[in-house]
Scaffold this active site. Structure first.
Site, PDB file in Angstrom:
ATOM      1  CG  ASN A  95      -0.347   3.822  -7.109  1.00 44.83           C
ATOM      2  OD1 ASN A  95      -1.455   3.267  -7.700  1.00 44.83           O
ATOM      3  ND2 ASN A  95       0.157   3.372  -6.138  1.00 44.83           N
ATOM      4  CE1 TYR A  96       0.435   3.503 -14.295  1.00 42.62           C
ATOM      5  CE2 TYR A  96       2.457   4.455 -13.711  1.00 42.62           C
ATOM      6  CZ  TYR A  96       1.202   4.414 -14.468  1.00 42.62           C
ATOM      7  OH  TYR A  96       0.788   5.546 -15.325  1.00 42.62           O
ATOM      8  NE  ARG A  97      -4.476   0.793  -7.470  1.00 37.81           N
ATOM      9  CZ  ARG A  97      -4.591   2.105  -8.090  1.00 37.81           C
ATOM     10  NH1 ARG A  97      -3.594   2.690  -8.381  1.00 37.81           N
ATOM     11  NH2 ARG A  97      -5.688   2.285  -8.650  1.00 37.81           N
ATOM     12  N   GLY A 139      -1.533  -3.750  10.135  1.00 41.08           N
ATOM     13  CA  GLY A 139      -0.195  -3.883  10.115  1.00 41.08           C
ATOM     14  C   GLY A 139       0.538  -2.983   8.986  1.00 41.08           C
ATOM     15  CG  HIS A 142       0.448  10.424  -7.545  1.00 42.13           C
ATOM     16  ND1 HIS A 142      -0.635  10.071  -8.024  1.00 42.13           N
ATOM     17  CD2 HIS A 142       0.520   9.597  -6.574  1.00 42.13           C
ATOM     18  CE1 HIS A 142      -1.023   8.932  -7.775  1.00 42.13           C
ATOM     19  NE2 HIS A 142      -0.515   8.739  -6.701  1.00 42.13           N
ATOM     20  CB  SER A 193       2.949   4.474  -4.445  1.00 44.58           C
ATOM     21  OG  SER A 193       2.470   5.726  -4.074  1.00 44.58           O
ATOM     22  NE  ARG A 201       8.055   1.520   7.577  1.00 44.92           N
ATOM     23  CZ  ARG A 201       9.024   2.329   7.118  1.00 44.92           C
ATOM     24  NH1 ARG A 201       8.704   3.114   6.123  1.00 44.92           N
ATOM     25  NH2 ARG A 201      10.029   2.738   7.867  1.00 44.92           N
TER      26      ARG A 201
END
Length: 359
Positions: free
Chosen positions: A165-167, A316, A163, A149, A318
């Site tokens: 993002n690849y997921r 949890g 921007h 991202s 970040r």
């Protein structure tokens, strides 16, 4: 004679094993040099499972991160990326690369995360609302999510924010069935409209989509315009690009190849635009308009962006990496309206009524 033959075979086997080990070490060294930091899953593990799409996706997001960081650093040689590798006690971790206060980029971040564990109830609810059945076992849903991202906020108001993002997602249901899907996109948010840049950006993304299916670009372009919509303002965040989610057909391999084409397009669709405008002169009024548009960017990311919400709802996670997408500076003025027929009004018109840039 038989013993001699055995000795020869053993010697040959040892030589082959030594050559294979040397090749592995060489490959490992090359991979380390190629990435910004060692991969979350470790090179040995990735090599062991190299035929699996999950491992190939992790290598792809690591390569995409390194390619973008190197391309940005080449344009802003006075600045450097801080590289933070972090671990998540629930499983997995990530690598955050952030450049701040450079000559060209006010803030540029390219993050990779590879996390696993149990899906939070809130995140599962969000996914079910998108039509996923997700049958939990004792209320638990093991998941694995990975992605790259990036958000880039340049100093010059004539260089657009970008921007991408690849997921990839995997969720294990109660009966052991693995649900998987890919998502992602790339979009541009200019402060001022430059039609030539808009055409170049959309054309590059269209070419990446067209390699796989001519129906993809128009569909994902519309999805992008609809997704990056600031409802309370009645305007889009920018001039769009492509956006897709929950993509799980025609096959895992074909979707992976499509995502790979899109990821390989991020440098060529954006870097030429930065090169073209990073030394343009600008006025204090133009800088002020950039700050006001940045305020809109923040509004969208905090109120509507699904990735930000998923990150903040994942135990949890970040927070620093999730909120890396926010600019270093932004501004909110009461009742600010640009004059009619101004360059500022021109971009607002396109944000309210998206255009088709490539036909």
């Amino acid at each position: 004679g038989a013993l001699g033959g055995l000795g020869l075979a053993l010697g040959l086997w040892r030589r082959q094993a030594a050559l294979a080990a040397a090749r592995e070490d060489e490959e490992e060294k090359e991979l380390r040099q190629r990435f910004m930091a060692p991969p979350v899953s470790g090179l040995r593990e990735l090599r062991r499972r190299r035929r699996e799409v999950r491992s190939r996706m992790e290598l792809l997001i690591m390569e995409t991160q390194a390619e973008m960081c190197r391309a940005l650093a080449a344009l802003d040689p006075g600045a450097s990326f801080s590289v933070d590798s972090w671990e998540r006690k629930e499983g997995g971790g990530g690598i955050s690369c952030v450049l701040q206060d450079g000559e060209v980029f006010e803030k540029a971040g390219v993050n990779v995360s590879v996390v696993s564990g149990l899906l939070s109830e809130e995140a599962a609810r969000q996914m079910r609302s998108r039509g996923k059945s997700l049958k939990a076992k004792d209320g638990k849903l093991p998941f694995c999510a990975m992605g790259v991202s990036s958000v880039i906020h340049p100093k010059n108001p004539h260089v657009p924010t970008m921007h991408f993002n690849y997921r990839y997602f995997e969720i294990e249901e109660a009966d052991g069935t693995i649900q998987w899907w890919f998502g992602g996109g790339t979009d541009l948010t200019p402060t001022y409209l430059n039609e030539e840049d808009a055409v170049h950006f959309h054309k590059t993304l269209k070419e990446a989509c067209d390699k796989h299916d001519l129906k993809l670009y128009p569909k994902f372009k519309k999805w992008c315009d609809d997704y990056f919509y600031i409802k309370h303002r009645g305007e889009r965040r920018g001039i769009g690009g492509i956006f897709f989610d929950d993509m799980d057909s025609p096959s895992k391999e074909e979707v992976f190849q499509f995502v790979k084409s899109c990821a390989k397009a991020v440098v060529p669709c954006y870097i030429p635009i930065v090169k073209k405008h990073c030394h343009d002169s600008f006025t204090p009024e133009e800088k002020l308009w950039q700050q006001l548009r940045r305020g809109r960017y923040v509004e969208f990311n905090l109120l509507y962006d699904r990735g930000t919400k998923f990150g903040l709802l994942t135990p949890g996670s970040r927070v620093e990496s999730i909120l890396m997408s926010l600019p270093l500076t932004a501004r909110w003025e009461y009742m600010h309206n640009p004059p009619e027929s101004s360059k500022e009004a021109e971009i607002l018109e396109v944000l309210r009524n998206p255009k088709d840039w490539v036909h």
